[in-house]
Write a protein that holds these residues in place. Sequence first.
Motif, PDB file in Angstrom:
ATOM      1  N   ARG A  61     -99.626  75.801 -56.644  1.00 50.11           N
ATOM      2  CA  ARG A  61    -100.095  75.968 -58.019  1.00 50.11           C
ATOM      3  C   ARG A  61     -99.168  75.334 -59.051  1.00 50.11           C
ATOM      4  NH1 ARG A  61     -99.161  80.516 -61.180  1.00 50.11           N
ATOM      5  NH2 ARG A  61    -100.329  80.384 -63.095  1.00 50.11           N
ATOM      6  N   ARG A  62     -97.912  75.215 -58.753  1.00 51.00           N
ATOM      7  CA  ARG A  62     -96.952  74.709 -59.727  1.00 51.00           C
ATOM      8  C   ARG A  62     -96.472  73.326 -59.332  1.00 51.00           C
ATOM      9  NH1 ARG A  62     -94.323  79.831 -61.492  1.00 51.00           N
ATOM     10  NH2 ARG A  62     -96.079  80.855 -62.491  1.00 51.00           N
ATOM     11  N   ARG A  63     -96.935  72.348 -60.075  1.00 49.30           N
ATOM     12  CA  ARG A  63     -96.509  70.974 -59.820  1.00 49.30           C
ATOM     13  C   ARG A  63     -96.736  70.155 -61.085  1.00 49.30           C
ATOM     14  NH1 ARG A  63    -101.012  71.641 -56.154  1.00 49.30           N
ATOM     15  NH2 ARG A  63    -102.860  71.064 -57.280  1.00 49.30           N
ATOM     16  N   GLY A  64     -96.090  69.016 -61.123  1.00 55.20           N
ATOM     17  CA  GLY A  64     -96.237  68.171 -62.298  1.00 55.20           C
ATOM     18  C   GLY A  64     -95.330  66.969 -62.226  1.00 55.20           C
ATOM     19  N   THR A  65     -95.022  66.437 -63.387  1.00 54.71           N
ATOM     20  CA  THR A  65     -94.160  65.274 -63.529  1.00 54.71           C
ATOM     21  C   THR A  65     -92.790  65.740 -63.994  1.00 54.71           C
ATOM     22  OG1 THR A  65     -96.054  63.894 -64.089  1.00 54.71           O
ATOM     23  CG2 THR A  65     -93.897  63.063 -64.722  1.00 54.71           C
ATOM     24  N   PHE A  66     -91.752  65.083 -63.512  1.00 57.34           N
ATOM     25  CA  PHE A  66     -90.373  65.390 -63.904  1.00 57.34           C
ATOM     26  C   PHE A  66     -89.729  64.080 -64.336  1.00 57.34           C
ATOM     27  CE2 PHE A  66     -85.902  66.452 -63.273  1.00 57.34           C
ATOM     28  CZ  PHE A  66     -85.844  67.739 -63.776  1.00 57.34           C
ATOM     29  N   LEU A  67     -89.325  64.004 -65.584  1.00 55.74           N
ATOM     30  CA  LEU A  67     -88.658  62.820 -66.125  1.00 55.74           C
ATOM     31  C   LEU A  67     -87.231  63.203 -66.484  1.00 55.74           C
ATOM     32  CD1 LEU A  67     -91.381  61.712 -68.720  1.00 55.74           C
ATOM     33  CD2 LEU A  67     -91.227  61.084 -66.306  1.00 55.74           C
ATOM     34  N   CYS A  68     -86.295  62.357 -66.156  1.00 59.15           N
ATOM     35  CA  CYS A  68     -84.918  62.619 -66.572  1.00 59.15           C
ATOM     36  C   CYS A  68     -84.318  61.335 -67.137  1.00 59.15           C
ATOM     37  CB  CYS A  68     -84.082  63.161 -65.427  1.00 59.15           C
ATOM     38  SG  CYS A  68     -84.116  62.172 -63.952  1.00 59.15           S
ATOM     39  N   THR A  69     -83.476  61.537 -68.131  1.00 62.73           N
ATOM     40  CA  THR A  69     -82.821  60.427 -68.812  1.00 62.73           C
ATOM     41  C   THR A  69     -81.321  60.665 -68.790  1.00 62.73           C
ATOM     42  OG1 THR A  69     -84.724  60.246 -70.290  1.00 62.73           O
ATOM     43  CG2 THR A  69     -82.706  59.130 -70.966  1.00 62.73           C
ATOM     44  N   ALA A  70     -80.597  59.749 -68.175  1.00 67.13           N
ATOM     45  CA  ALA A  70     -79.139  59.849 -68.082  1.00 67.13           C
ATOM     46  C   ALA A  70     -78.503  58.896 -69.079  1.00 67.13           C
ATOM     47  CB  ALA A  70     -78.682  59.518 -66.665  1.00 67.13           C
ATOM     48  N   GLU A  71     -77.698  59.459 -69.965  1.00 66.60           N
ATOM     49  CA  GLU A  71     -76.925  58.680 -70.932  1.00 66.60           C
ATOM     50  C   GLU A  71     -75.506  59.236 -70.932  1.00 66.60           C
ATOM     51  OE1 GLU A  71     -78.984  59.259 -74.604  1.00 66.60           O
ATOM     52  OE2 GLU A  71     -80.726  58.097 -73.984  1.00 66.60           O
ATOM     53  N   ALA A  72     -74.603  58.548 -71.547  1.00 70.00           N
ATOM     54  CA  ALA A  72     -73.232  59.045 -71.641  1.00 70.00           C
ATOM     55  C   ALA A  72     -73.233  60.389 -72.360  1.00 70.00           C
ATOM     56  CB  ALA A  72     -72.367  58.042 -72.400  1.00 70.00           C
ATOM     57  N   ASP A  73     -72.685  61.409 -71.743  1.00 69.07           N
ATOM     58  CA  ASP A  73     -72.573  62.755 -72.321  1.00 69.07           C
ATOM     59  C   ASP A  73     -73.907  63.432 -72.626  1.00 69.07           C
ATOM     60  OD1 ASP A  73     -69.780  62.611 -72.223  1.00 69.07           O
ATOM     61  OD2 ASP A  73     -69.722  61.587 -74.151  1.00 69.07           O
ATOM     62  N   ARG A  74     -74.992  62.970 -71.989  1.00 75.60           N
ATOM     63  CA  ARG A  74     -76.299  63.580 -72.241  1.00 75.60           C
ATOM     64  C   ARG A  74     -77.211  63.347 -71.042  1.00 75.60           C
ATOM     65  NH1 ARG A  74     -81.195  61.556 -74.354  1.00 75.60           N
ATOM     66  NH2 ARG A  74     -82.481  63.180 -75.280  1.00 75.60           N
ATOM     67  N   PHE A  75     -77.742  64.428 -70.504  1.00 77.58           N
ATOM     68  CA  PHE A  75     -78.744  64.350 -69.444  1.00 77.58           C
ATOM     69  C   PHE A  75     -79.937  65.158 -69.929  1.00 77.58           C
ATOM     70  CE2 PHE A  75     -80.674  65.591 -65.348  1.00 77.58           C
ATOM     71  CZ  PHE A  75     -80.807  64.335 -64.780  1.00 77.58           C
ATOM     72  N   ALA A  76     -81.052  64.493 -70.144  1.00 80.42           N
ATOM     73  CA  ALA A  76     -82.242  65.139 -70.695  1.00 80.42           C
ATOM     74  C   ALA A  76     -83.349  65.163 -69.649  1.00 80.42           C
ATOM     75  CB  ALA A  76     -82.716  64.384 -71.935  1.00 80.42           C
ATOM     76  N   VAL A  77     -84.081  66.267 -69.617  1.00 75.18           N
ATOM     77  CA  VAL A  77     -85.207  66.378 -68.702  1.00 75.18           C
ATOM     78  C   VAL A  77     -86.456  66.818 -69.452  1.00 75.18           C
ATOM     79  CG1 VAL A  77     -83.789  66.843 -66.661  1.00 75.18           C
ATOM     80  CG2 VAL A  77     -84.646  68.758 -68.014  1.00 75.18           C
ATOM     81  N   PHE A  78     -87.577  66.358 -68.952  1.00 73.73           N
ATOM     82  CA  PHE A  78     -88.895  66.750 -69.430  1.00 73.73           C
ATOM     83  C   PHE A  78     -89.734  66.958 -68.188  1.00 73.73           C
ATOM     84  CE2 PHE A  78     -93.287  65.386 -70.046  1.00 73.73           C
ATOM     85  CZ  PHE A  78     -93.693  66.271 -71.025  1.00 73.73           C
ATOM     86  N   TRP A  79     -90.427  68.104 -68.100  1.00 72.65           N
ATOM     87  CA  TRP A  79     -91.294  68.323 -66.956  1.00 72.65           C
ATOM     88  C   TRP A  79     -92.563  69.017 -67.388  1.00 72.65           C
ATOM     89  CZ3 TRP A  79     -87.284  71.533 -68.076  1.00 72.65           C
ATOM     90  CH2 TRP A  79     -87.485  72.907 -67.997  1.00 72.65           C
ATOM     91  N   THR A  80     -93.590  68.808 -66.595  1.00 75.93           N
ATOM     92  CA  THR A  80     -94.876  69.434 -66.882  1.00 75.93           C
ATOM     93  C   THR A  80     -95.243  70.385 -65.749  1.00 75.93           C
ATOM     94  OG1 THR A  80     -96.150  67.702 -65.758  1.00 75.93           O
ATOM     95  CG2 THR A  80     -95.706  67.387 -68.118  1.00 75.93           C
ATOM     96  N   VAL A  81     -96.054  71.359 -66.088  1.00 74.80           N
ATOM     97  CA  VAL A  81     -96.733  72.201 -65.107  1.00 74.80           C
ATOM     98  C   VAL A  81     -98.207  71.902 -65.360  1.00 74.80           C
ATOM     99  CG1 VAL A  81     -97.141  74.526 -64.232  1.00 74.80           C
ATOM    100  CG2 VAL A  81     -94.909  73.937 -65.208  1.00 74.80           C
ATOM    101  N   ASP A  82     -98.727  70.966 -64.573  1.00 71.17           N
ATOM    102  CA  ASP A  82    -100.035  70.393 -64.853  1.00 71.17           C
ATOM    103  C   ASP A  82    -101.162  71.424 -64.930  1.00 71.17           C
ATOM    104  OD1 ASP A  82     -98.648  68.026 -64.859  1.00 71.17           O
ATOM    105  OD2 ASP A  82     -99.576  67.233 -63.044  1.00 71.17           O
ATOM    106  N   ASP A  83    -101.224  72.345 -63.977  1.00 75.25           N
ATOM    107  CA  ASP A  83    -102.318  73.322 -63.957  1.00 75.25           C
ATOM    108  C   ASP A  83    -102.288  74.264 -65.152  1.00 75.25           C
ATOM    109  OD1 ASP A  83    -103.124  72.154 -61.606  1.00 75.25           O
ATOM    110  OD2 ASP A  83    -102.377  73.763 -60.318  1.00 75.25           O
TER     111      ASP A  83
END
Length: 107
Positions: free
Chosen positions: A60-82
């Motif tokens: 039931r729980r799945r989606g897209t996971f995006l991560c962005t690595a920069e100096a001194d910053r790691f950002a994530v964005f994820w979805t729970v599609d359903d």
Amino acid sequence: MTCAPGVSTETPAPARLSVLRYRDAAALQGDVERRSAKLTDAGDCARGQTSIERWAHSARRRGTFLCTAEADRFAVFWTVDDELVGFATEDPDAGRLLAWWREYDPL
């Protein structure tokens, strides 16, 4: 909506978490495509690299996971599609953020 995560995990939570609610699957997919277009997939989120991935926690729980690595910053964005929701947060330490994410269950 943006909120400050509580202490529901053993790993320290990031300072801020943004929650997005989409009106339908097309809106969610459009946002994922827009965000993905800004990234150059350089490897693997688990290694602290910028990446565009799929994730699954259960049937039931799945989606897209995006991560962005920069100096001194790691950002994530994820979805729970359903559930038609997305989440975004960041932390200077990729390992700590990913450890928190593995424990965190917002729904």
